[in-house]
Design an enzyme around this catalytic site. Structure first.
Site, PDB file in Angstrom:
ATOM      1  N   GLY A  17       0.729  -1.168   0.058  1.00  0.00           N
ATOM      2  CA  GLY A  17       0.039   0.017  -0.042  1.00  0.00           C
ATOM      3  C   GLY A  17       0.843   1.387   0.131  1.00  0.00           C
ATOM      4  CE1 TYR A 157      -7.129   2.825  11.019  1.00  0.00           C
ATOM      5  CE2 TYR A 157      -8.870   4.205  10.102  1.00  0.00           C
ATOM      6  CZ  TYR A 157      -7.413   3.846   9.966  1.00  0.00           C
ATOM      7  OH  TYR A 157      -6.734   4.281   9.119  1.00  0.00           O
TER       8      TYR A 157
HETATM    9  P1  NDP Z   1      -1.822  -1.641   3.894  1.00  0.00           P
HETATM   10  O1  NDP Z   1      -2.759  -2.862   4.491  1.00  0.00           O
HETATM   11  O2  NDP Z   1      -1.807  -1.880   2.429  1.00  0.00           O
HETATM   12  O3  NDP Z   1      -0.540  -1.571   4.334  1.00  0.00           O
HETATM   13  C1  NDP Z   1      -0.230  -1.622   6.038  1.00  0.00           C
HETATM   14  C2  NDP Z   1       1.258  -2.068   6.122  1.00  0.00           C
HETATM   15  O4  NDP Z   1       1.100  -1.700   7.730  1.00  0.00           O
HETATM   16  C3  NDP Z   1       1.906  -2.932   5.592  1.00  0.00           C
HETATM   17  O5  NDP Z   1       3.044  -2.807   5.178  1.00  0.00           O
HETATM   18  C4  NDP Z   1       1.732  -4.064   6.874  1.00  0.00           C
HETATM   19  O6  NDP Z   1       2.807  -4.657   6.672  1.00  0.00           O
HETATM   20  C5  NDP Z   1       2.092  -2.802   7.904  1.00  0.00           C
HETATM   21  N1  NDP Z   1       1.740  -3.345   9.329  1.00  0.00           N
HETATM   22  C6  NDP Z   1       0.732  -3.468   9.798  1.00  0.00           C
HETATM   23  N2  NDP Z   1       0.792  -3.968  10.987  1.00  0.00           N
HETATM   24  C7  NDP Z   1       2.170  -3.914  11.338  1.00  0.00           C
HETATM   25  C8  NDP Z   1       2.904  -4.476  12.737  1.00  0.00           C
HETATM   26  N3  NDP Z   1       2.354  -4.835  13.660  1.00  0.00           N
HETATM   27  N4  NDP Z   1       4.203  -4.052  12.369  1.00  0.00           N
HETATM   28  C9  NDP Z   1       4.777  -3.605  11.396  1.00  0.00           C
HETATM   29  N5  NDP Z   1       4.129  -3.315  10.183  1.00  0.00           N
HETATM   30  C10 NDP Z   1       2.750  -3.669  10.171  1.00  0.00           C
HETATM   31  O7  NDP Z   1      -2.455  -0.549   4.244  1.00  0.00           O
HETATM   32  P2  NDP Z   1      -2.470   1.169   3.638  1.00  0.00           P
HETATM   33  O8  NDP Z   1      -1.186   1.236   3.022  1.00  0.00           O
HETATM   34  O9  NDP Z   1      -3.721   1.838   3.390  1.00  0.00           O
HETATM   35  O10 NDP Z   1      -1.951   1.786   5.240  1.00  0.00           O
HETATM   36  C11 NDP Z   1      -1.055   2.491   5.575  1.00  0.00           C
HETATM   37  C12 NDP Z   1      -1.428   3.369   6.587  1.00  0.00           C
HETATM   38  O11 NDP Z   1      -2.313   4.366   6.236  1.00  0.00           O
HETATM   39  C13 NDP Z   1      -1.899   2.969   7.811  1.00  0.00           C
HETATM   40  O12 NDP Z   1      -1.543   3.506   8.855  1.00  0.00           O
HETATM   41  C14 NDP Z   1      -3.466   3.177   7.719  1.00  0.00           C
HETATM   42  O13 NDP Z   1      -4.233   3.167   8.721  1.00  0.00           O
HETATM   43  C15 NDP Z   1      -3.271   4.586   6.838  1.00  0.00           C
HETATM   44  N6  NDP Z   1      -4.429   4.992   5.921  1.00  0.00           N
HETATM   45  C16 NDP Z   1      -5.012   4.301   5.019  1.00  0.00           C
HETATM   46  C17 NDP Z   1      -6.218   4.569   4.398  1.00  0.00           C
HETATM   47  C18 NDP Z   1      -6.692   3.751   3.377  1.00  0.00           C
HETATM   48  O14 NDP Z   1      -7.884   4.356   3.104  1.00  0.00           O
HETATM   49  N7  NDP Z   1      -5.997   2.826   2.890  1.00  0.00           N
HETATM   50  C19 NDP Z   1      -6.488   5.865   4.484  1.00  0.00           C
HETATM   51  C20 NDP Z   1      -5.898   6.852   5.509  1.00  0.00           C
HETATM   52  C21 NDP Z   1      -4.854   6.179   6.177  1.00  0.00           C
HETATM   53  P3  NDP Z   1       3.230  -6.213   7.353  1.00  0.00           P
HETATM   54  O15 NDP Z   1       1.628  -6.852   7.183  1.00  0.00           O
HETATM   55  O16 NDP Z   1       3.922  -7.141   6.388  1.00  0.00           O
HETATM   56  O17 NDP Z   1       3.474  -6.044   8.589  1.00  0.00           O
HETATM   57  C1  8X3 Z   2      -8.710   4.837   6.290  1.00  0.00           C
HETATM   58  C2  8X3 Z   2      -9.988   5.550   5.841  1.00  0.00           C
HETATM   59  O1  8X3 Z   2     -12.227   6.382   6.124  1.00  0.00           O
HETATM   60  O2  8X3 Z   2     -11.745   3.833   5.592  1.00  0.00           O
HETATM   61  O3  8X3 Z   2      -8.191   5.580   7.309  1.00  0.00           O
HETATM   62  O4  8X3 Z   2     -11.390   5.218   7.871  1.00  0.00           O
HETATM   63  S1  8X3 Z   2     -11.367   5.380   6.622  1.00  0.00           S
END
Ligand code: NDP
Ligand code: 8X3
Length: 258
Positions: A17, A157
């Site tokens: 991501g 969350y």
């Molecule tokens: P993904 O699920 O694609 O990526 C999440 C990443 O976080 C993965 O690389 C995962 O790696 C890592 N991760 C999760 N838990 C752990 C852990 N305990 N230790 C180390 N690494 C961890 O989601 P996104 O790319 O969307 O999320 C990235 C960030 O963006 C998050 O903080 C999310 O809350 C935030 N976000 C996302 C949005 C969305 O709509 N997608 C919107 C706003 C914010 P692995 O599993 O290999 O450990």
């Molecule tokens: C991820 C965006 O709106 O699904 O942080 O919570 S939302």
């Protein structure tokens, strides 16, 4: 402009991501990438690709950011040439479930709070003192529009992401008088593995989240990270909120019929 050439950039959650996209956007800028997540095989594949394409120096570390001793061990045992971290992108995070607070699984709460909040704190506590001592550094914390207002089923969350925003504000205040910058990013709907993780692998339910909408991509968010990192040293972007054009808030999304 601040150059990223030879800057050591630590990205948590680089296996997927937004974090992976940050690595892809920063590699052509000449940054040295310290890629962290639990899925080491993915980090290694990404590192090999970026090194082949851009000659990017990469170091990968399998790390669960929830485990404080592991964070300490990983960061204190870095090779000398990787120890002086210039940029920390606290991106690792997740949402679990979309259940009403009074009915939700407590294990889901623990995982979100331990990852989104405590993991971010552990990394920050470990990395920022060196930035202050060296007189340079930039911390980017991945919050969310979920941190701006709660939505039904998302309270824990949302609370974790509101906490990320407030912690970032506090860190910025604590770093006043140093050159270290702190940026909070609050993206809206971004199509990554996020919804698959939220719904514990239910792909149908995950796909419904993005139905009839053009969501942001990880690259859209990563381009904003790049913009923030490359401003001149006297320009600190405190917070950015970005959403798909078809989204006005976490709960207000314009979907076209499919
Ligand atoms: P993904 O699920 O694609 O990526 C999440 C990443 O976080 C993965 O690389 C995962 O790696 C890592 N991760 C999760 N838990 C752990 C852990 N305990 N230790 C180390 N690494 C961890 O989601 P996104 O790319 O969307 O999320 C990235 C960030 O963006 C998050 O903080 C999310 O809350 C935030 N976000 C996302 C949005 C969305 O709509 N997608 C919107 C706003 C914010 P692995 O599993 O290999 O450990
Ligand atoms: C991820 C965006 O709106 O699904 O942080 O919570 S939302």
């Amino acid at each position: 402009m601040t150059s990223l050439a030879n800057q050591i950039v630590l990205i948590t959650g680089a296996s997927s991501g937004i974090g992976e996209a940050c690595a892809r956007v920063l590699a052509p800028m000449g940054a040295k990438l310290l890629l962290i997540a639990r899925r080491l095989n993915r980090l290694e594949a990404l590192a090999a690709e970026l090194t082949a394409q851009h000659q990017t120096p990469c170091l990968t570390r399998a790390l669960d950011v929830r485990h404080r001793p592991a964070v300490l061990e990983t960061l204190s045992s870095l090779p000398d040439e990787w120890a002086a971290i210039d940029v920390l992108i606290n991106n690792a995070g997740l949402s679990r479930g979309l259940d009403r607070l009074h009915e939700a699984d407590v294990e889901d709460w623990e995982e979100m709070i331990d990852t989104n909040l405590k993991g971010l704190l552990y990394l920050t506590r470990q990395v920022v003192p060196g930035m202050v001592a060296r007189g340079r550094g930039h911390v980017v914390n991945m919050a969310s529009i979920a941190g701006l207002a709660a939505y039904p089923g998302g309270s824990v969350y949302c609370a974790s992401k509101a906490a990320v925003r407030i912690l970032s504000d506090g860190l910025r205040q604590d770093l006043l008088g140093t050159p270290v910058r702190v940026t909070t990013l609050s993206p809206g709907m971004t199509e990554t593995e996020f919804s698959q993780v939220r719904f514990h692998g239910d792909h149908t339910r995950a796909a419904q989240v993005y139905q009839g909408v053009i969501p942001l991509t990880g690259m859209d968010v990563a381009e904003v990270v790049l913009f923030c990192l490359t401003r001149p040293a006297h320009v600190a972007i405190s917070e950015v909120v970005l959403m798909p054009t078809a989204q006005a808030s976490a709960t207000l999304v314009q979907r076209s019929p499919t």
